[in-house]
Design an enzyme around this catalytic site. Structure first.
Site, PDB file in Angstrom:
ATOM      1  N   ASP A 225      -9.667 -14.746  11.514  1.00 17.94           N
ATOM      2  CA  ASP A 225      -9.284 -14.379  12.878  1.00 17.94           C
ATOM      3  C   ASP A 225      -9.234 -12.880  13.073  1.00 17.94           C
ATOM      4  O   ASP A 225      -9.684 -12.111  12.238  1.00 17.94           O
ATOM      5  CB  ASP A 225      -8.024 -15.106  13.344  1.00 17.94           C
ATOM      6  CG  ASP A 225      -6.942 -15.073  12.326  1.00 17.94           C
ATOM      7  OD1 ASP A 225      -6.691 -14.006  11.781  1.00 17.94           O
ATOM      8  OD2 ASP A 225      -6.347 -16.139  12.076  1.00 17.94           O
TER       9      ASP A 225
ATOM     10  N   MET B 148       4.200  -7.941  16.368  1.00 18.28           N
ATOM     11  CA  MET B 148       3.723  -8.327  17.706  1.00 18.28           C
ATOM     12  C   MET B 148       4.675  -7.837  18.792  1.00 18.28           C
ATOM     13  O   MET B 148       4.999  -8.575  19.720  1.00 18.28           O
ATOM     14  CB  MET B 148       3.579  -9.855  17.798  1.00 18.28           C
ATOM     15  CG  MET B 148       2.511 -10.409  16.869  1.00 18.28           C
ATOM     16  SD  MET B 148       2.429 -12.206  16.879  1.00 18.28           S
ATOM     17  CE  MET B 148       3.539 -12.633  15.548  1.00 18.28           C
TER      18      MET B 148
ATOM     19  N   LYS C 281      -7.603 -14.821  17.573  1.00 28.99           N
ATOM     20  CA  LYS C 281      -6.546 -15.013  18.552  1.00 28.99           C
ATOM     21  C   LYS C 281      -6.062 -13.653  19.007  1.00 28.99           C
ATOM     22  O   LYS C 281      -5.924 -12.739  18.224  1.00 28.99           O
ATOM     23  CB  LYS C 281      -5.377 -15.769  17.914  1.00 28.99           C
ATOM     24  CG  LYS C 281      -5.634 -17.252  17.845  1.00 28.99           C
ATOM     25  CD  LYS C 281      -4.408 -17.983  17.406  1.00 28.99           C
ATOM     26  CE  LYS C 281      -4.221 -17.886  15.908  1.00 28.99           C
ATOM     27  NZ  LYS C 281      -3.059 -18.590  15.420  1.00 28.99           N
TER      28      LYS C 281
HETATM   29  N1  SAH Z   1       0.586 -12.547   8.719  1.00 35.12           N
HETATM   30  C1  SAH Z   1       0.608 -11.163   9.147  1.00 35.12           C
HETATM   31  C2  SAH Z   1       1.233 -10.981  10.517  1.00 35.12           C
HETATM   32  C3  SAH Z   1       0.498 -11.678  11.617  1.00 35.12           C
HETATM   33  S1  SAH Z   1       1.237 -11.359  13.164  1.00 35.12           S
HETATM   34  C4  SAH Z   1       1.293 -10.296   8.103  1.00 35.12           C
HETATM   35  O1  SAH Z   1       1.888 -10.812   7.165  1.00 35.12           O
HETATM   36  O2  SAH Z   1       1.206  -9.083   8.224  1.00 35.12           O
HETATM   37  C5  SAH Z   1       0.275 -10.031  13.757  1.00 35.12           C
HETATM   38  C6  SAH Z   1       1.100  -8.762  13.831  1.00 35.12           C
HETATM   39  O3  SAH Z   1       1.166  -8.154  12.557  1.00 35.12           O
HETATM   40  C7  SAH Z   1       0.490  -7.697  14.708  1.00 35.12           C
HETATM   41  O4  SAH Z   1       0.772  -7.922  16.068  1.00 35.12           O
HETATM   42  C8  SAH Z   1       1.203  -6.475  14.194  1.00 35.12           C
HETATM   43  O5  SAH Z   1       2.504  -6.393  14.687  1.00 35.12           O
HETATM   44  C9  SAH Z   1       1.303  -6.761  12.709  1.00 35.12           C
HETATM   45  N2  SAH Z   1       0.229  -6.099  11.934  1.00 35.12           N
HETATM   46  C10 SAH Z   1      -0.663  -6.674  11.127  1.00 35.12           C
HETATM   47  N3  SAH Z   1      -1.449  -5.754  10.529  1.00 35.12           N
HETATM   48  C11 SAH Z   1      -1.017  -4.560  10.976  1.00 35.12           C
HETATM   49  C12 SAH Z   1      -1.423  -3.211  10.743  1.00 35.12           C
HETATM   50  N4  SAH Z   1      -2.402  -2.922   9.892  1.00 35.12           N
HETATM   51  N5  SAH Z   1      -0.766  -2.232  11.375  1.00 35.12           N
HETATM   52  C13 SAH Z   1       0.237  -2.504  12.233  1.00 35.12           C
HETATM   53  N6  SAH Z   1       0.662  -3.751  12.490  1.00 35.12           N
HETATM   54  C14 SAH Z   1       0.050  -4.760  11.872  1.00 35.12           C
END
Ligand code: SAH
Length: 481
Positions: A250, A385, A272
């Site tokens: 995704d 998010m 998504k």
């Molecule tokens: N499973 C993922 C999170 C998914 S929810 C994890 O463990 O990181 C998606 C959210 O993750 C985004 O909206 C943001 O808030 C955060 N996110 C993921 N990668 C990021 C990055 N490189 N920099 C900043 N925020 C990030």
């Protein structure tokens, strides 16, 4: 891609080298090793470097000045005289006759360039920097030399001896590939590397006889891809990425990471975006079931860690209900990766003894969070998010007793070359973030640890990467279920 890497079959073909010095001798040797007949054209006697080659009946010395007719019937030519004018003439004559030509050390006068070679014949690895940094490709070659056991060639030769038998037993390319992957990943490889070739041969024969070739049930690998920087992948993630038949990924999976998946794996984008669930979650769950039931090894690749705001739990619940085997590979979650790269320790004895991860995903326009719990002192809160709800978030925290002066940060595309960190307080962050025109994904960190950023900030990329997350080229897949 500036050059197309290809491997030339020169067995019994004719190669020409113009020049009689050491460089010419090296090029002649390469062509001889590849089975070519080689003519060396030079008016002077050949240098000592040719000594070992003299007596090879496939080497002919034409003691003359180069003339374009020397290219008659030639399949490939090296201009290695070291004389710029002569080498240019060889180049021009070869180009006019459409003979592939390499002028040594002059990439602009080459229709092909020579890579650094790791020779484990029949396995060959060629490394090239497209002529930009030959020393770099030589260094890379040296590293690869140490990684690829010398006996790799013997392993490939063993496979070669079984090629016909495997071909007649398994009719589809897919089933042959699976058989070979299983064989190479089995102890058979180690047997060859440790010199037990007969044992390896017997084991391969037994494996072949025992394999009916019928597709079994596949498997789903639920793999976390980390926060975006490919260096942060786990070894296990990389291994599974390279053996999966199909990749279901995704929006949060960055293209450099996707590039590390097996080249010929099918790819299914089920991206998504917030407020725009391109492919509904239960459809994704069922796609995984269907693909695995077709016997495929399915890589479900997710940004960050699959079990942290990743809905990984829902996916494997469905798999379990349908009896599909799966494995889960954890990864660096955004909070850990982003905080490290932003120089914000999430816990610190002087600042915070607890860490809370929450999602700021808006539900019916409001944030459904336990504010009292979030607003206790001496803890760090990381909000996933949360960009869209940033104003609400800061207001609610203040309403629930957190001082407006509490340090807070928002980090864009953390761990990647596009990382951007904006720091402020609960009072100031919303306006600062709006000014900074941040691109997703972003992560919010609230708590006094954020004050350490000024001192501990260490990651300062000064080049930008493509803005890959903002404008994915991929269109959501039509899942056909
Ligand atoms: N499973 C993922 C999170 C998914 S929810 C994890 O463990 O990181 C998606 C959210 O993750 C985004 O909206 C943001 O808030 C955060 N996110 C993921 N990668 C990021 C990055 N490189 N920099 C900043 N925020 C990030």
């Amino acid at each position: 891609m500036d050059y197309l890497p290809i491997f030339l079959d020169l067995r019994g073909r004719k190669g020409l080298v113009v020049g009689g010095g050491d460089t010419a001798a090296r090029k002649a040797t390469l062509m001889l090793n590849a089975g070519a007949w080689v003519t060396a054209v030079s008016p002077d006697p050949l240098s000592d470097a040719f000594k070992d080659l003299i007596g090879t009946d496939r080497l002919i010395h034409t003691q003359a000045a180069f003339r374009p007719e020397h290219l008659d019937g030639i399949d490939v030519v090296f201009a290695a005289s070291g004389d710029n004018v002569l080498d240019q003439a060889v180049h021009d004559a070869a180009r006019a006759r459409h003979v592939p030509v390499n002028v040594v050390d002059r990439p602009s006068q080459c229709s092909f360039i020579m890579p650094s070679i790791i020779d484990r014949s029949p396995v060959m690895v060629a490394v090239s920097s497209g002529g930009e940094a030959p020393v770099l490709s030589r260094l890379l070659r040296a590293r690869l030399e140490t990684l690829i056991p010398a006996a790799y060639g013997r392993l490939a030769a063993l496979a070669g001896r079984f090629k016909q038998e495997v071909r007649s037993r398994f009719t589809s390319t897919e089933s042959r590939r699976k058989f070979w992957e299983k064989a190479f990943l089995s102890p058979i490889s180690e047997m060859v590397f440790s010199g037990r070739e007969q044992e390896a041969e017997a084991s391969l024969k037994a494996m072949l006889e025992a394999d009916s070739g019928a597709p079994g049930t596949g498997e789903v690998y639920l793999v976390g891809a980390g926060p975006g920087n490919p260096d942060l992948l786990t070894f296990r993630a990389l291994r599974l990425m390279q053996q999966a038949d199909v990749v279901v990924y995704d929006r949060l999976v960055s293209p450099p990471i996707l590039d590390m998946c097996r080249r010929d794996a099918d790819r299914l984008y089920v991206g998504k975006e917030r407020d725009n669930h391109a492919v509904p979650q239960d459809e994704i769950n069922m796609v995984l079931v269907r693909l695995a039931k077709e016997g495929k090894r399915v890589l479900r690749l997710k940004g960050g860690d699959p079990f942290i705001f990743g809905r990984g739990g829902e996916e494997i619940e469905t798999l379990r209900e349908h009896g599909v085997p799966f494995q889960v590979v954890p990864a660096v979650t955004a909070a850990a990766g982003v905080a490290s790269y932003a120089g914000i320790p999430l816990t610190h004895r002087d600042h915070a003894q607890a860490l809370i991860l929450v999602t700021g995903h808006l539900k019916d326009g409001t944030m459904d969070l336990d504010w009292d719990m979030l607003c206790r002192p001496r803890q760090t809160i990381v909000i996933y998010m949360g960009l869209k709800g940033l104003v609400t978030l800061c207001d609610e925290m203040k309403k629930h007793g957190m001082p407006g002066t509490t340090p807070a940060a928002i980090v864009q595309q953390g761990t990647t070359l596009n990382q951007k960190t904006v720091t402020g307080t609960l009072d100031t962050l919303p306006a600062l973030a709006a000014q900074a025109e941040l691109k997703p994904p972003t992560l919010i960190i609230v708590g006094s640890v954020v004050s350490l950023h000024a001192k501990l900030n260490w990651f300062h990329p000064d080049v930008a990467a493509d803005d890959h997350w903002h404008t994915p080229l991929d269109k959501p897949a039509s899942l056909g279920i």
